[in-house]
Design an enzyme around this catalytic site. Structure first.
Site, short mmCIF file in Angstrom:
data_model
loop_
_atom_site.label_atom_id
_atom_site.label_comp_id
_atom_site.label_asym_id
_atom_site.label_seq_id
_atom_site.Cartn_x
_atom_site.Cartn_y
_atom_site.Cartn_z
N ILE A 170 42.92 -33.94 75.96
CA ILE A 170 43.51 -33.86 77.31
C ILE A 170 43.63 -32.38 77.71
CG2 ILE A 170 45.47 -34.51 78.77
CD1 ILE A 170 46.09 -36.71 76.71
N ASN B 4 55.28 -18.98 62.02
CA ASN B 4 54.70 -17.63 62.12
C ASN B 4 54.16 -17.36 63.53
OD1 ASN B 4 52.41 -19.19 62.21
ND2 ASN B 4 51.29 -18.07 60.63
N TYR C 42 39.52 -30.80 57.62
CA TYR C 42 40.93 -30.98 58.03
C TYR C 42 41.50 -32.26 57.38
CZ TYR C 42 44.89 -32.35 60.93
OH TYR C 42 46.12 -32.77 61.37
N SER D 154 47.84 -37.35 58.68
CA SER D 154 46.98 -37.66 59.83
C SER D 154 46.12 -38.88 59.56
CB SER D 154 46.09 -36.43 60.04
OG SER D 154 44.91 -36.76 60.71
N ASP E 281 55.51 -16.24 57.67
CA ASP E 281 54.21 -16.85 57.39
C ASP E 281 54.36 -17.63 56.08
OD1 ASP E 281 51.66 -17.64 56.79
OD2 ASP E 281 50.75 -15.74 57.42
P1 NAD Z 1 50.84 -27.03 66.50
O1 NAD Z 1 49.72 -26.08 66.24
O2 NAD Z 1 51.40 -27.11 67.87
O3 NAD Z 1 52.04 -26.73 65.50
C1 NAD Z 1 51.85 -26.17 64.22
C2 NAD Z 1 52.88 -25.08 64.05
O4 NAD Z 1 52.77 -24.53 62.74
C3 NAD Z 1 52.68 -23.92 65.04
O5 NAD Z 1 53.91 -23.60 65.65
C4 NAD Z 1 52.18 -22.78 64.16
O6 NAD Z 1 52.58 -21.51 64.67
C5 NAD Z 1 52.84 -23.12 62.83
N1 NAD Z 1 52.13 -22.58 61.67
C6 NAD Z 1 50.82 -22.74 61.36
N2 NAD Z 1 50.52 -22.07 60.23
C7 NAD Z 1 51.68 -21.50 59.81
C8 NAD Z 1 52.03 -20.67 58.71
N3 NAD Z 1 51.11 -20.26 57.82
N4 NAD Z 1 53.31 -20.24 58.59
C9 NAD Z 1 54.24 -20.62 59.50
N5 NAD Z 1 53.98 -21.39 60.57
C10 NAD Z 1 52.71 -21.83 60.72
O7 NAD Z 1 50.35 -28.48 65.99
P2 NAD Z 1 50.98 -29.92 66.20
O8 NAD Z 1 50.02 -30.69 66.99
O9 NAD Z 1 52.39 -29.81 66.65
O10 NAD Z 1 50.92 -30.49 64.71
C11 NAD Z 1 52.08 -30.55 63.88
C12 NAD Z 1 51.74 -31.27 62.60
O11 NAD Z 1 51.35 -32.63 62.88
C13 NAD Z 1 50.59 -30.68 61.80
O12 NAD Z 1 50.90 -30.81 60.43
C14 NAD Z 1 49.40 -31.54 62.15
O13 NAD Z 1 48.45 -31.55 61.11
C15 NAD Z 1 50.09 -32.89 62.29
N6 NAD Z 1 49.35 -33.84 63.13
C16 NAD Z 1 49.23 -33.60 64.46
C17 NAD Z 1 48.55 -34.52 65.26
C18 NAD Z 1 48.41 -34.30 66.76
O14 NAD Z 1 47.77 -35.13 67.40
N7 NAD Z 1 48.98 -33.25 67.34
C19 NAD Z 1 48.00 -35.68 64.70
C20 NAD Z 1 48.13 -35.88 63.32
C21 NAD Z 1 48.82 -34.97 62.56
#
Ligand code: NAD
Length: 324
Positions: A188, A35, A148, A123, A59
């Site tokens: 970071i 979204n 979270y 996570s 969404d």
């Molecule tokens: P991010 O915010 O860059 O990516 C999340 C994506 O989901 C975004 O592109 C956002 O636009 C989309 N999104 C959110 N809600 C939405 C909805 N209702 N409908 C459609 N799209 C939607 O985050 P990320 O860091 O790339 O994380 C990706 C996944 O990995 C997540 O599930 C996060 O919980 C998990 N995670 C990330 C980390 C980290 O360190 N980045 C660590 C552990 C787990």
């Protein structure tokens, strides 16, 4: 399985877009569902006119849209979520709806449309504050200390229930902190932006002694892909793996690396002191190191340490900011 028909929810986000790059490079079909609440079109622009790529601007909270569009794929890599751990203390509903409701909708679409596999990015926060480190997958009690973390654990539980009830095969990956280019949140990213605003001083949340494990994005993507391909060869219904590097690094050390990579000198650190014994905020797990031996046994191995990952990520993010 040779050529896969894949869906990547959150495919325009940080981890999602790197996964899309990887899946495309391996010759698979990719449907991105995003979204753009945090995702960026630039992250996936290079694939927009590719015949194996489709973008659905949806969404995932919109149940009917999900049921209608999330179909004709072999596997859903479910990454869409609100990944802001800190937000949970200000707006718990946002975390609940973006994470739990969305996961429910994805699972319902999978059930209704007969999709066989889900890969879920969970996570390290599901463990909460542990007294065994490195923490193995079977650690208990699982007691998240943030909304979270609770939402990710709730998603895991929903996925397991659906797996058993509707025979959906589920691969659950508990990720440490993932860092690299395109990241738009995390320590970071925060430090770089604070130092750009004021290169003379840096506010550090907590007491700086929080120590955690950081994994470079390419190591994370290789883990997701490798463990999924292994999973398709197995007969198990559900598998759970920790994914992280085998060492850890303090917030203060991260600050030092970022300052050095930005070429700054004499930056004064201002520690907020934080809450409850130096945490950055309520719900911040102070020490996190995952036991990744289960993933190692499956043949995955991270190429970078936490320190290398942080340095590479800082370098890439500084370059990205320079381009803005
Ligand atoms: P991010 O915010 O860059 O990516 C999340 C994506 O989901 C975004 O592109 C956002 O636009 C989309 N999104 C959110 N809600 C939405 C909805 N209702 N409908 C459609 N799209 C939607 O985050 P990320 O860091 O790339 O994380 C990706 C996944 O990995 C997540 O599930 C996060 O919980 C998990 N995670 C990330 C980390 C980290 O360190 N980045 C660590 C552990 C787990």
């Amino acid at each position: 399985m040779s050529t896969l028909r894949t869906a990547v929810t959150g495919g325009a986000g940080f981890i999602g877009s790197h996964l899309v790059d990887y899946l495309m490079s391996k010759g698979h079909y990719v449907k991105v569902f995003d979204n753009f609440s945090a995702g960026k079109i630039e992250n996936i622009r290079q694939w927009m006119s590719h015949e194996r790529f489709e973008l659905y601007k949806v969404d995932l909270k919109d149940r009917n849209a999900v049921f209608e569009k999330l179909k004709d794929v072999d596997v859903v890599f479910h990454l869409a979520a609100n990944p802001e751990v800190r937000l949970g203390s200000q707006d718990p509903y946002a975390i609940y709806s973006d994470n739990v409701e969305v996961t429910f909708n994805v699972l319902e679409a999978m059930r209704l449309n007969g999709i066989k596999y889900i890969v879920f990015t969970s996570s390290s926060t599901v463990y909460g504050e542990t007294n065994v480190r490195p923490t193995p997958e079977d650690y208990s009690p699982m007691e998240p200390i943030s909304v979270y973390g609770a939402s990710k654990l709730a998603c895991e539980a929903l996925i397991m229930g659906y797996a058993h009830t509707f025979n959906i095969k589920a691969l659950i990956l508990r990720l440490a902190n993932i860092v690299g280019p395109r990241a738009q949140h995390g320590v970071i990213y925060d430090f770089i932006h604070k130092l750009l605003a004021d290169p003379t001083q840096l506010e550090i949340l907590g007491d700086g002694s929080q120590r955690k494990s950081y994994l470079y994005i390419s190591d994370c993507i290789e883990a997701i892909y490798h463990l999924f391909m292994e999973f398709t060869k197995s007969n198990t219904l559900i598998e759970v793996y920790n994914i992280g590097s085998q060492d850890w690094i303090t917030v203060k050390e991260i600050a030092d690396i970022v300052v050095e990579e930005m070429g700054l000198k004499g930056v004064k650190y201002r520690f907020t002191g934080g809450v409850e014994g130096g945490r950055g905020w309520r719900g911040d797990v102070k020490y996190m190191l995952l036991d990744v031996s289960k993933a190692l046994e499956k043949g995955w191995r991270p190429k970078h340490t936490s320190q290398e990952a942080v340095r590479l990520a800082a370098r890439a993010l500084i370059k990205e900011v320079g381009k803005c």
